[in-house]
Write an enzyme that holds these catalytic residues in place. Structure first.
Site, PDB file in Angstrom:
ATOM      1  N   GLU A  25       0.829  -1.181   0.000  1.00  0.00           N
ATOM      2  CA  GLU A  25       0.000   0.000   0.000  1.00  0.00           C
ATOM      3  C   GLU A  25       0.876   1.248   0.000  1.00  0.00           C
ATOM      4  OE1 GLU A  25      -3.312   1.649   3.063  1.00  0.00           O
ATOM      5  OE2 GLU A  25      -3.374  -0.483   2.624  1.00  0.00           O
ATOM      6  N   HIS A  70      -4.295   7.142  -0.782  1.00  0.00           N
ATOM      7  CA  HIS A  70      -3.626   5.866  -0.551  1.00  0.00           C
ATOM      8  C   HIS A  70      -4.149   4.832  -1.532  1.00  0.00           C
ATOM      9  CE1 HIS A  70      -7.185   5.020   1.974  1.00  0.00           C
ATOM     10  NE2 HIS A  70      -6.877   3.743   1.858  1.00  0.00           N
ATOM     11  N   HIS A  72      -5.173   0.845  -2.597  1.00  0.00           N
ATOM     12  CA  HIS A  72      -5.643  -0.472  -2.175  1.00  0.00           C
ATOM     13  C   HIS A  72      -5.133  -1.453  -3.210  1.00  0.00           C
ATOM     14  CE1 HIS A  72      -9.444   0.734   0.356  1.00  0.00           C
ATOM     15  NE2 HIS A  72      -8.320   1.142   0.893  1.00  0.00           N
ATOM     16  N   ASP A  83      -9.734   3.973   7.299  1.00  0.00           N
ATOM     17  CA  ASP A  83      -9.726   5.035   6.296  1.00  0.00           C
ATOM     18  C   ASP A  83     -10.668   6.165   6.706  1.00  0.00           C
ATOM     19  OD1 ASP A  83      -8.036   3.466   4.798  1.00  0.00           O
ATOM     20  OD2 ASP A  83      -9.559   2.840   3.356  1.00  0.00           O
TER      21      ASP A  83
HETATM   22 ZN    ZN Z   1      -7.858   2.111   2.589  1.00  0.00          ZN
END
Ligand code: ZN
Length: 131
Positions: A25, A70, A72, A83
């Site tokens: 990630e 961010h 996934h 999140d």
């Molecule tokens: Zn996330």
């Protein structure tokens, strides 16, 4: 601060980094100039792992940012509980990128986790276009 959109180059950078980091990630903070998101602040010391990137971001002291980004490493771009906690803390524009990291595979959410429109803008270099 009303955000007009995100610079195309900035979005492309985000997609490239997300792809490069996969299957790990990637996370960062979004910063704006003149109402356009043009900067991604990659956080020093962010340990990239499926569980840590977002939590590290959440722990950061107050950095001026209009939101976060961010990735996934999956097809699911829905925000997790972690999140949503992060979203409520930092800014109002939160991008989640998912596989296959192309120009369609990202979604922007507001601080409440609701999908919002974020226009992609072709930004001209400063000094041009003002004449
Ligand atoms: Zn996330």
């Amino acid at each position: 601060m009303k955000i007009k959109g995100i610079a195309r180059d900035t979005l492309n950078f985000i997609l490239e980094v997300s792809k490069f980091m996969a299957p790990q990630e990637f996370a960062g903070l979004l910063q704006e100039k003149n109402g356009i998101i043009t900067e991604v602040l990659l956080l020093p010391g962010t340990e990239s792992s499926n569980t840590n990137a977002v939590l590290k971001l959440y722990m950061m002291p107050n950095i001026k940012a209009v939101g976060s980004v961010h990735s996934h490493p999956s097809l699911n771009r829905s925000p997790s509980q972690a999140d949503l906690r992060l979203f409520s803390k930092t800014g109002n524009y939160h991008i989640i990128v998912g596989r296959p990291y192309d120009t369609q595979s990202w979604t922007c959410y507001d601080r409440g986790g609701k999908v919002i429109e974020l226009p992609v803008l072709d930004v001209e270099f400063e000094g041009y276009g003002d004449f």
